[in-house]
Motif scaffolding. Structure first.
Motif, PDB file in Angstrom:
ATOM      1  N   TRP A 118      -2.544   1.577   9.421  1.00 50.08           N
ATOM      2  CA  TRP A 118      -1.932   2.350   8.346  1.00 50.08           C
ATOM      3  C   TRP A 118      -0.708   3.129   8.820  1.00 50.08           C
ATOM      4  O   TRP A 118       0.167   3.466   8.025  1.00 50.08           O
ATOM      5  N   LEU A 148       3.132   1.915   8.092  1.00 51.65           N
ATOM      6  CA  LEU A 148       3.673   1.802   6.731  1.00 51.65           C
ATOM      7  C   LEU A 148       5.158   2.185   6.716  1.00 51.65           C
ATOM      8  O   LEU A 148       5.522   3.335   6.954  1.00 51.65           O
ATOM      9  N   GLY A 156       7.246   0.407   2.182  1.00 51.14           N
ATOM     10  CA  GLY A 156       6.209  -0.119   1.302  1.00 51.14           C
ATOM     11  C   GLY A 156       5.411  -1.271   1.879  1.00 51.14           C
ATOM     12  O   GLY A 156       4.674  -1.936   1.158  1.00 51.14           O
ATOM     13  N   VAL A 176       2.904  -2.686   5.307  1.00 48.97           N
ATOM     14  CA  VAL A 176       2.069  -2.266   6.419  1.00 48.97           C
ATOM     15  C   VAL A 176       1.706  -3.494   7.265  1.00 48.97           C
ATOM     16  O   VAL A 176       1.631  -4.614   6.759  1.00 48.97           O
ATOM     17  N   ILE A 180       2.043  -2.927   0.623  1.00 52.68           N
ATOM     18  CA  ILE A 180       0.921  -1.983   0.552  1.00 52.68           C
ATOM     19  C   ILE A 180       0.219  -2.043  -0.802  1.00 52.68           C
ATOM     20  O   ILE A 180      -1.011  -1.991  -0.874  1.00 52.68           O
ATOM     21  N   ASN A 181       0.967  -2.194  -1.895  1.00 52.65           N
ATOM     22  CA  ASN A 181       0.340  -2.257  -3.217  1.00 52.65           C
ATOM     23  C   ASN A 181      -0.511  -3.508  -3.368  1.00 52.65           C
ATOM     24  O   ASN A 181      -1.603  -3.486  -3.942  1.00 52.65           O
ATOM     25  N   GLU A 189       7.636   6.149   1.777  1.00 52.85           N
ATOM     26  CA  GLU A 189       6.193   6.173   1.553  1.00 52.85           C
ATOM     27  C   GLU A 189       5.464   6.299   2.878  1.00 52.85           C
ATOM     28  O   GLU A 189       5.832   5.653   3.864  1.00 52.85           O
ATOM     29  N   ILE A 190       4.441   7.152   2.934  1.00 49.14           N
ATOM     30  CA  ILE A 190       3.634   7.317   4.136  1.00 49.14           C
ATOM     31  C   ILE A 190       2.164   7.145   3.779  1.00 49.14           C
ATOM     32  O   ILE A 190       1.778   7.211   2.615  1.00 49.14           O
ATOM     33  N   ALA A 191       1.351   6.928   4.816  1.00 49.37           N
ATOM     34  CA  ALA A 191      -0.097   6.782   4.620  1.00 49.37           C
ATOM     35  C   ALA A 191      -0.826   7.765   5.516  1.00 49.37           C
ATOM     36  O   ALA A 191      -0.428   8.013   6.660  1.00 49.37           O
ATOM     37  N   VAL A 193      -8.239   6.652   2.525  1.00 44.87           N
ATOM     38  CA  VAL A 193      -6.834   6.289   2.755  1.00 44.87           C
ATOM     39  C   VAL A 193      -5.993   6.881   1.627  1.00 44.87           C
ATOM     40  O   VAL A 193      -6.300   6.700   0.447  1.00 44.87           O
ATOM     41  N   THR A 228      -1.975   7.245   0.266  1.00 38.99           N
ATOM     42  CA  THR A 228      -0.561   6.897   0.382  1.00 38.99           C
ATOM     43  C   THR A 228       0.252   7.856  -0.489  1.00 38.99           C
ATOM     44  O   THR A 228      -0.119   8.139  -1.623  1.00 38.99           O
ATOM     45  N   LYS A 233       4.249   8.831  -1.835  1.00 44.10           N
ATOM     46  CA  LYS A 233       5.644   8.414  -1.996  1.00 44.10           C
ATOM     47  C   LYS A 233       6.406   9.527  -2.706  1.00 44.10           C
ATOM     48  O   LYS A 233       5.963  10.034  -3.741  1.00 44.10           O
TER      49      LYS A 233
END
Length: 382
Positions: free
Chosen positions: A160, A163, A166, A168, A201-202, A311-313, A359, A361, A363
Motif C-alpha cells: 500500500w 500508491l 492512483g 499501487v 487502486i479503484n 492520493e495516499i494510503a 486500509v 485511501t 485524495k
C-alpha cells in the motif's frame, strides 16, 4: 358547634392546599452545576416548557460549552434567563419551539423566521471567524475506508505504501499472487522490476469487494475551506447517563463509528500550490451495559504534504473477527439440547478467526473559491 368544626376543616384544607402548592414550587426549583453543557441543561429545562407552553427548546446557537454560572435553587424560567445572559445568547419564540440563538445572528435577522422581511447581510456585516474570507480556496477530500482480509492481501503481495498516481504495486512473487491476478481481471501493467505489477487502486478495491475478501465501511468526502477544520461521522452516538454533583441525571454522548477529522492548509511554494494536511481517522464501536461501557477503537493520525489530486494510503491496522460455526450432520446437529442430547453426538462448534486490515485511501484536491466558481458558472451558461 357543627358550624365551628366545618369552618376549622375549611381553614385546614385551604392551608394544606397552599402548603402543597408552595412545596410543589420548591420542588421545581432547579440546581445545575456551572460545568454542565448548554445542550444538557436545555434537556433538563425542556420538560417544564413543554408542560406550561407546549414548546420545545432548540439550541440554534454556535455555543455548546459549559454554562459558566451555577444555577442555585431557581425557577426554570429564571434559570434559562441567567444562562442566556451569561453566554450572550437570546431566545426567540416560534410555532412549536423556543430557539436559543447567538445574539449577533438575531441582530442581523439570521435564524428563525418571524414573519418580517428577511435581511441579507453583506460579507462585511457578518462576523465571520477570524481568517475566513469568501475568497478563500477550498480543499476537496475524498476517502475510502475498507476492511481487507489480511491473508488475501498478503497472498496478492499488495504494498500500500507504493500508491502513486492512483496506482499501487502488487508483487507477483508472493505465494498465490501469480494465480490470482489473471482471473481477477485486474488491468495490471508490468513494471520495470521483475515480478511486480502496477494496478489501479479503484479497480483493486472493487475487485477485493467483488471477491468478498473485504468490505467498504465508508466513502466520506468533504469540502473544507483553507486552514479550517472538517469533521465527518458515519455511525452513532452512545448515550451514558450519570449523576452530577447537584444530584441531577445528566446524559453524556460518545461518538462511535467511522470518524474523520481533517484540517488542510494550502501553501504556495515557488508559484506552486501544495496541501499541508492534518488527518485523524477513527473506527470505533461501543457496547453499553449497566456496569460499564466498552468502546473499541482503531485510530490513525498523520500530517502530510500533498499536491492537488494526489492520493495516499494508510494501512497496517489489524483486528480479529471471531465467528462460531456449527458443523456436523444436517438437521440432527441443530436439534435442541433436550432431545436426548443428540446435538452433542452429531455436531460440534468451531471458532473461525479472521484477521483483517483497515486500509484508508485519501485524495485531496484544491478547489477554487466560491466567487471564482460563481463567475465560471455564469460564463459557461452565457
Amino acid at each position: 358547634m357543627k358550624k365551628s368544626i366545618i369552618l376549622v376543616c375549611l381553614i385546614l384544607a385551604i392551608s394544606i392546599t397552599g402548603l402543597l402548592a408552595q412545596t410543589q414550587k420548591e420542588v421545581e426549583k432547579l440546581t445545575l452545576s456551572k460545568d454542565i453543557r448548554i445542550n444538557e441543561a436545555l434537556q433538563i429545562l425542556e420538560p417544564f416548557f413543554i408542560r406550561d407552553s407546549g414548546k420545545k427548546l432548540i439550541n440554534l446557537s454556535s455555543y455548546n460549552g459549559p454554562l459558566g454560572v451555577p444555577i442555585n435553587n431557581l425557577d426554570y424560567k429564571e434559570a434559562l434567563e441567567l444562562i442566556l445572559l451569561k453566554n450572550n445568547l437570546i431566545q426567540t419564540e416560534a410555532v412549536g419551539y423556543i430557539a436559543i440563538q447567538d445574539k449577533a445572528a438575531t441582530d442581523l435577522g439570521i435564524g428563525v423566521e418571524t414573519g418580517k422581511d428577511s435581511i441579507m447581510p453583506t460579507a462585511e456585516a457578518v462576523q465571520l471567524p477570524e481568517g475566513v474570507s469568501p475568497k478563500d480556496k477550498q480543499v476537496l477530500i475524498n476517502a475510502v475506508i475498507m476492511l481487507v482480509d489480511k491473508s488475501y492481501s498478503k497472498s496478492l503481495g499488495i504494498d500500500w505504501s507504493t500508491l502513486v498516481d492512483g496506482k499501487v504495486k502488487v508483487n507477483a512473487g508472493f505465494s498465490g499472487a501469480s494465480q490470482v491476478t489473471a482471473p481477477m481481471n485486474l488491468s495490471a501493467e508490468t513494471s520495470t522490476e521483475a515480478g511486480n505489477y502496477t494496478i489501479d487502486i479503484n479497480t483493486l478495491l472493487k475487485t477485493i469487494e467483488t471477491e468478498q475478501k473485504g468490505s467498504i465501511l465508508a466513502k466520506p468526502n468533504i469540502r473544507v475551506s483553507n486552514a479550517r477544520k472538517g469533521h465527518i461521522q458515519v455511525g452513532q452516538d452512545i448515550s451514558i447517563k450519570r449523576v452530577d454533583e447537584a444530584g441531577n441525571t445528566v446524559e453524556s454522548f460518545f461518538s462511535t463509528g467511522v470518524i474523520m477529522d481533517v484540517e488542510p492548509t494550502i501553501i504556495k511554494v515557488d508559484d506552486e500550490e501544495v496541501i499541508y494536511l492534518k488527518l485523524n481517522i477513527e473506527r470505533s464501536s461501543g457496547v453499553p451495559s449497566d456496569v460499564s461501557t466498552i468502546i473499541t477503537k482503531s485510530t490513525s493520525s498523520t500530517e502530510v504534504i500533498l499536491f492537488s489530486n494526489e492520493e495516499i494510503a494508510i494501512a497496517g491496522m489489524f483486528d480479529t473477527d471471531e465467528t462460531t460455526v456449527r458443523s456436523g450432520i444436517p438437521i440432527l446437529k441443530d436439534l435442541p439440547w433436550w432431545v436426548f442430547g443428540i446435538r452433542y453426538l452429531t455436531g460440534y462448534n468451531t471458532v473461525e478467526k479472521k484477521e483483517r486490515e483497515l486500509v484508508i485511501t485519501i485524495k485531496a484536491e484544491i478547489v477554487d473559491n466560491a466567487i471564482d466558481r460563481l463567475l465560471e458558472s455564469r460564463s459557461t451558461h452565457m
